[in-house]
Design a protein around this motif. Structure first.
Motif, short mmCIF file in Angstrom:
data_model
loop_
_atom_site.label_atom_id
_atom_site.label_comp_id
_atom_site.label_asym_id
_atom_site.label_seq_id
_atom_site.Cartn_x
_atom_site.Cartn_y
_atom_site.Cartn_z
N GLY A 285 -11.02 7.19 -8.44
CA GLY A 285 -10.07 7.90 -7.61
C GLY A 285 -8.63 7.54 -7.93
O GLY A 285 -8.34 6.80 -8.87
N VAL A 286 -7.73 8.06 -7.12
CA VAL A 286 -6.29 8.00 -7.38
C VAL A 286 -5.61 6.98 -6.48
O VAL A 286 -5.90 6.90 -5.28
N LEU A 287 -4.71 6.22 -7.06
CA LEU A 287 -3.87 5.29 -6.32
C LEU A 287 -2.40 5.63 -6.59
O LEU A 287 -2.08 6.34 -7.54
N PRO A 288 -1.50 5.10 -5.76
CA PRO A 288 -0.07 5.35 -6.01
C PRO A 288 0.44 4.53 -7.19
O PRO A 288 -0.29 3.72 -7.77
N GLU A 289 1.69 4.72 -7.53
CA GLU A 289 2.32 4.02 -8.64
C GLU A 289 2.43 2.52 -8.35
O GLU A 289 2.31 2.07 -7.21
N HIS A 290 2.69 1.75 -9.40
CA HIS A 290 2.70 0.29 -9.32
C HIS A 290 3.69 -0.24 -8.28
O HIS A 290 3.40 -1.20 -7.56
N GLU A 333 -6.14 -0.04 -11.73
CA GLU A 333 -5.18 0.00 -12.84
C GLU A 333 -3.91 0.66 -12.34
O GLU A 333 -3.95 1.77 -11.80
N PHE A 334 -2.79 -0.04 -12.48
CA PHE A 334 -1.52 0.49 -12.01
C PHE A 334 -0.58 0.74 -13.18
O PHE A 334 -0.38 -0.14 -14.02
N GLN A 335 -0.02 1.95 -13.21
CA GLN A 335 0.97 2.31 -14.21
C GLN A 335 2.29 2.62 -13.52
O GLN A 335 2.39 2.57 -12.29
N GLU A 336 3.30 2.96 -14.31
CA GLU A 336 4.62 3.21 -13.75
C GLU A 336 4.61 4.35 -12.73
O GLU A 336 5.26 4.26 -11.68
N ASN A 337 3.84 5.41 -13.01
CA ASN A 337 3.90 6.60 -12.17
C ASN A 337 2.62 6.92 -11.40
O ASN A 337 2.60 7.88 -10.63
N TYR A 338 1.58 6.16 -11.59
CA TYR A 338 0.31 6.42 -10.91
C TYR A 338 -0.58 5.19 -10.98
O TYR A 338 -0.29 4.22 -11.69
N GLY A 339 -1.68 5.25 -10.24
CA GLY A 339 -2.68 4.19 -10.31
C GLY A 339 -4.07 4.79 -10.19
O GLY A 339 -4.22 5.95 -9.77
N THR A 340 -5.09 4.04 -10.54
CA THR A 340 -6.48 4.50 -10.41
C THR A 340 -7.34 3.36 -9.86
O THR A 340 -7.01 2.19 -10.02
N ILE A 341 -8.44 3.72 -9.24
CA ILE A 341 -9.42 2.75 -8.79
C ILE A 341 -10.81 3.25 -9.18
O ILE A 341 -11.09 4.45 -9.10
#
Length: 467
Positions: A285-290, A333-341
């Motif tokens: 699924g989707v997470l917010p940015e870092h 996993e967190f990136q500059e503009n998004y994250g995932t779980i």
């Protein structure tokens, strides 16, 4: 130095103990470790290159990483295979002065190493050499950047190796499941595009040369220097790396784009049909940015649910108590503009339905709302104690600081990380649980025999590994 080793020993013992099988681990308590985040020097050179350095003269070795901010996301409409083919061919091609194997052989003669990696955001050139051989090594490295020498025969050989890799990539059910889950979540982007044989075979040397030129002309660069270095030795090297301009045209992935892909996929289970003995189950699924305020609470809740080894609910309830899975857990996993779980489990085919049901159950609001203060404290202490490993070597320390800046994390993020984790409450965990740990917001991918279709009648979409 002895003090650092002692700290690391305590943390290792703590970490290993927390992962030993058995109920006794639930009663173990470890106080947060006290340590200081190393001070990192950052200076912008006249060339525009920002230099990050951490001096350590314990061994006469110099480590240098050159970050060039031009990667796969800059391919846009071009074939994703270009980046991988260039990555595997580039260092083997050497330079005009040191062509092909002569380049690496010369470096190896002086005890130096060199590698190239092209990831989504940037290209990284990693270098290590003995300080005593610096005068011999640096000219060889300069030639690599000043006189690119991509060789067509090497490209053809690399094509063959990558082709074999593509043919074998479906052998491992875990790797296959993670790839198919990523393709669905990142559909329509370069990050969600996997290599294809037909596209690989169609590539020409000119395609690689063009992308190579773009990388070498990218002006956004950072230079990481550790070990027994002398920055003056690199002063004539850095300006040559800074020529060019910053690339503005690149792919941008946001949480809204990923969430829209989840909606498009619907609630059907994606069954990747493959005859395997062990079925792999993924919920992504989707997470917010870092730099989102929820980052810290997500990390702690994720540790409790699936990332905490044998202390986590997934391992304890799915594997230990019921014996339904060989492994089970979660990762973020967190990136500059998004994250995932991603939540995952590897189980017997006949127990796939039960395991998926339990995976969903263990992230429901009812369970998250029942978490105790004791579980919260244990998770916070574990994360705080493990944080020391961010600084187990100087290269990783510099990389952590650069990542903080790349992701626009607040000033003092590394220094304040432990305080931000420690201040979290159960209400913070419940809030992020309701936002991000929801089974109806997750893409479900299962790798297993087609007969599993009968386990979830009417709610399964069967796909092939190369669909």
């Amino acid at each position: 130095m002895k003090r650092i080793y002692l700290i690391l020993f305590v943390v290792v013992v703590s970490s290993l103990s927390a992962r030993e099988m058995g109920e006794f681990v639930r009663d173990l308590q470890f106080k947060p470790l006290e340590f200081e985040v190393p001070k990192i020097t950052s200076v912008e050179q006249p060339s525009g290159v920002e230099v990050f350095s951490l001096k350590n003269a314990e061994f006469p070795i110099v480590y240098a990483d050159i970050y060039v901010y031009h990667g796969k996301k800059h391919l846009r409409k071009r074939s994703v295979e270009i980046a991988r083919l260039l990555e595997d061919s580039w260092e083997l091609s050497g330079s005009a002065t040191f062509p092909k194997e002569k380049f690496l052989e010369t470096l190896e003669f002086y005890g130096a190493s060199f590698s190239v990696s092209i990831d989504y955001e940037k290209t990284i050139f990693s270098i290590a050499y003995l300080k005593s051989t610096e005068k011999e090594v640096l000219p060889v490295l300069r030639s690599f950047f000043a006189e690119p020498n991509l060789d067509e025969s090497l490209m053809v050989t690399t094509k063959g190796k990558l082709g074999e890799e593509i043919k074998r990539r479906n052998d491992n059910p875990t790797a296959l499941g993670s790839r198919k889950a990523k393709e669905a979540l990142f559909r329509g982007t370069i990050a969600g595009t996997s290599m294809q044989l037909s596209s690989l075979e169609s590539l020409k040397l000119t395609d690689l040369v063009q992308f190579q030129k773009e990388i070498l002309s990218e002006s956004k660069r950072r230079f990481l220097l550790t070990g027994d270095f002398d920055l003056k030795s690199w002063e004539n090297f850095l300006p040559k790396l800074a020529e060019g301009s910053k690339t503005q045209d690149f792919e941008l992935i946001t949480p809204s784009i990923l969430s829209e892909n989840v909606k498009k996929e619907g609630k059907e289970i994606r069954l990747v049909a493959k005859d395997v003995n062990q079925t792999f189950i993924s919920m992504i699924g989707v997470l917010p940015e870092h730099n989102h305020p929820d980052f810290y609470a997500i990390q702690v809740l994720n540790y409790i649910i699936g990332a905490g080894g044998f202390n986590s609910y997934y391992m304890r309830e799915i594997r230990n108590n019921r014996g339904l899975a060989y492994s089970a857990g979660s990762n973020t996993e967190f990136q500059e503009n998004y994250g995932t779980i991603q939540f995952f489990a590897m189980t017997k085919t006949e127990s796939a339905k039960e395991v998926l049901s339990l995976m969903r159950e263990l992230i429901q609001p009812k369970l998250i709302d029942s978490l105790t203060e004791e579980e919260l404290v244990r998770a916070k202490n574990a994360i705080i104690n493990q944080f020391v490993f961010q600084f187990e070597d100087d290269k990783r320390t510099l990389a952590s600081e650069v990542r903080r800046r790349d992701h626009k994390m607040p000033e003092g993020y590394l220094q304040n990380f432990r305080k931000e984790i420690d201040r979290l409450t159960l209400s913070d965990l419940k809030r992020v649980g309701n936002l991000y740990f929801q089974s109806d917001k997750l893409l479900v991918t299962v790798v297993g025999p087609k007969t599993l279709e009968q386990s979830w009648k009417g709610s399964v979409k069967v796909i092939n590994p190369e669909d």
